[in-house]
Motif scaffolding. Structure first.
Motif, mmCIF file in Angstrom:
data_model
loop_
_atom_site.group_PDB
_atom_site.id
_atom_site.type_symbol
_atom_site.label_atom_id
_atom_site.label_comp_id
_atom_site.label_asym_id
_atom_site.label_seq_id
_atom_site.Cartn_x
_atom_site.Cartn_y
_atom_site.Cartn_z
ATOM 1 N N GLY A 353 -4.097 -7.666 0.355
ATOM 2 C CA GLY A 353 -2.637 -7.726 0.318
ATOM 3 C C GLY A 353 -2.024 -6.526 -0.372
ATOM 4 N N PHE A 354 -2.685 -6.052 -1.430
ATOM 5 C CA PHE A 354 -2.182 -4.874 -2.127
ATOM 6 C C PHE A 354 -2.271 -3.632 -1.243
ATOM 7 N N ALA A 355 -3.256 -3.618 -0.355
ATOM 8 C CA ALA A 355 -3.381 -2.484 0.563
ATOM 9 C C ALA A 355 -2.153 -2.384 1.456
ATOM 10 N N VAL A 356 -1.695 -3.520 1.956
ATOM 11 C CA VAL A 356 -0.520 -3.527 2.824
ATOM 12 C C VAL A 356 0.713 -3.060 2.057
ATOM 13 N N ILE A 357 0.892 -3.580 0.835
ATOM 14 C CA ILE A 357 2.043 -3.186 0.010
ATOM 15 C C ILE A 357 2.013 -1.685 -0.266
ATOM 16 N N GLY A 358 0.850 -1.182 -0.663
ATOM 17 C CA GLY A 358 0.728 0.250 -0.936
ATOM 18 C C GLY A 358 0.990 1.096 0.285
ATOM 19 N N GLN A 359 0.523 0.650 1.437
ATOM 20 C CA GLN A 359 0.727 1.388 2.669
ATOM 21 C C GLN A 359 2.204 1.420 3.062
ATOM 22 N N ILE A 360 2.879 0.312 2.939
ATOM 23 C CA ILE A 360 4.309 0.267 3.282
ATOM 24 C C ILE A 360 5.108 1.216 2.400
#
Length: 456
Positions: A353-360
């Motif tokens: 989930g943190f990967a998605v947040i960081g990517q956005i």
């Protein structure tokens, strides 16, 4: 000019659509090859030459980018664009009909030369054809056209290769390029050289060739680390690269001199760090977090989506403040990249989930900083230097990512040779990318002297 003027108004419609299609074709082809490369190497019995599918393209792109910029400033972009387009098309045909790996490598060299020259011509057309008020918008569309293939390109290429053959990926790009040529070439023919650059074009060509040789030796050396042979080749490659970089780039680029050198340095650093992070993030998600390639692709695509949205928004904001907020948007974009990368930095150890947040967040930063940096560079380029500035922007977008990805791979290999786990090695590699972004922030703070000239 009215702020309601559009890049799709009758005056600019054909050129805008042609530019977008040509950028999409080049972007899709580059990303599609990433997916089908294993199949290509397997079918052509060339697994030992696998890496050269990518390296040849990068090295040829250096020459195509740097040489054509000087030609444009002497002759105009129409002839170079036509030649580059035909060369890229020829490269696609050779690749689609390749019978062995060496033929494929030649095809990739043709594609690299053509792509580098095409994108430089496109940047020049943007500089010469669009007023300052519209450049942020067309550059935003340019970025979107390049990023969108990252969301669908690898998946579509995989389906084509699985259902039919990887050869159809190359054939399928040809119609897009033909339509692009029909729309954009008439507009390109109307553009004329605004002057001539001082200095010898032959010298620039030789410098570009020397830089290509040095870069090739450097990348080969990185792949051989930590062996002594690799160390020697890395040092030799750096020695060969130093002089061409000083000669071909604006003076002071490597030291972040205020003004144009700083904007090129900032752009090269943040773009390279972003592209390289995407590559190693996929590796981390698959090898450490255990996601499937499709899941990893969707996570990475979240950055492409936010990039596209904010690339469009920055064009609207640019119209609203008439370009006066460009420097602030670049700095804000780099700051958001730092935030996004700081999250991704720990991906091997935290939840997906943190990967998605960081990517956005990182995608928002790129949507703000990337097109705006191009608009700032063009706003302060004289008409007779449009080709050189275009080459420098394309160089930042192609050369630096290739080199940084190579360095990142070397860091990972050396860390594992030192006994570190894959997870720890990836954290060190991500830390290297974060360092580059911090350097980019410093460089972006040194473009404060560049002000909007949209009302000149």
């Amino acid at each position: 000019m009215s702020n309601h003027q559009s890049i799709f108004s009758p005056r600019y419609f054909a050129l805008s659509i042609g530019i977008i299609l040509s950028v999409m074709a080049v972007g899709f082809e580059g990303l599609a090859v990433t997916t089908i490369a294993p199949s290509i190497a397997g079918d052509l019995n060339g697994i030992d030459l696998f890496g050269w599918i990518f390296s040849t393209y990068l090295l040829a792109q250096i020459i195509g980018t740097l040489v054509v910029g000087r030609i444009i400033d002497r002759q105009g972009p129409a002839a170079p664009f036509t030649f580059a387009l035909l060369l890229f098309i020829a490269g696609l045909i050779v690749a689609a009909t390749a019978s062995d790996m060496w033929m494929m490598i030649v095809a990739r060299a043709m594609q690299g030369l053509g792509a580098g020259a095409m994108m430089t011509c496109v940047y020049t057309a943007i500089s010469l054809s669009y007023p300052d008020e519209l450049r942020a918008k067309i550059l935003g569309a340019f970025g979107t056209a390049y990023v969108l293939p990252s969301m669908l390109g690898p998946y579509v290429a995989g389906i084509i290769a699985e259902q039919w053959s990887w050869r159809f990926v190359f054939w399928g790009i040809l119609p897009i390029l033909i339509v692009s040529a029909l729309l954009s070439l008439p507009a390109f023919r109307k553009l004329r050289a605004q002057g001539s650059q001082e200095g010898s074009g032959a010298t620039a060509t030789w410098m570009a060739v020397l830089l290509t040789i040095g870069t090739g030796i450097f990348l080969v050396g990185l792949g051989m680390l930590p062996k002594i042979t690799g160390i020697v080749l890395v040092i030799a490659g750096l020695a060969l690269m130093a002089q061409p970089l000083r000669k071909l780039l604006p003076r002071g680029t490597l030291t972040f001199r205020r003004g144009m050198p700083a904007i090129l340095a900032a752009r090269g650093l943040f773009f390279a760090a972003y592209i390289s992070t995407q590559n190693f993030l996929v590796l981390a998600l698959i090898n450490v977090k255990g996601t499937t390639p499709a899941q990893a692709g969707l996570i990475v695509a979240s950055a492409a989506l936010s990039w596209c949205v904010f690339a469009y928004m920055q064009g609207r904001w640019d119209s609203a403040d008439q370009g006066h907020g460009r420097n602030k948007r670049i700095v804000l974009g780099v700051l958001l990249l730092i935030v996004g990368f700081s999250i991704v930095f720990w991906i091997p150890a935290v939840t997906i989930g943190f990967a998605v947040i960081g990517q956005i967040i990182a995608g928002i930063g790129m949507g703000l900083a990337h097109p705006t940096s191009g608009a700032v560079a063009f706003a302060h380029t004289q008409a007779d230097g449009a080709g050189e500035t275009s080459a420098n922007l394309q160089f930042a977008d192609s050369f630096t990512p290739g080199v940084v990805i190579g360095i990142g791979g070397a860091i990972l290999v050396v860390s594992q040779a030192a006994g570190m786990t894959m997870q720890s090695g990836l954290i060190v590699t991500m830390g290297f990318h974060l360092l580059l972004i911090l350097m980019s922030l410093f460089a972006s703070s040194r473009i404060a002297l560049i002000r909007s000239i949209s009302q000149e």
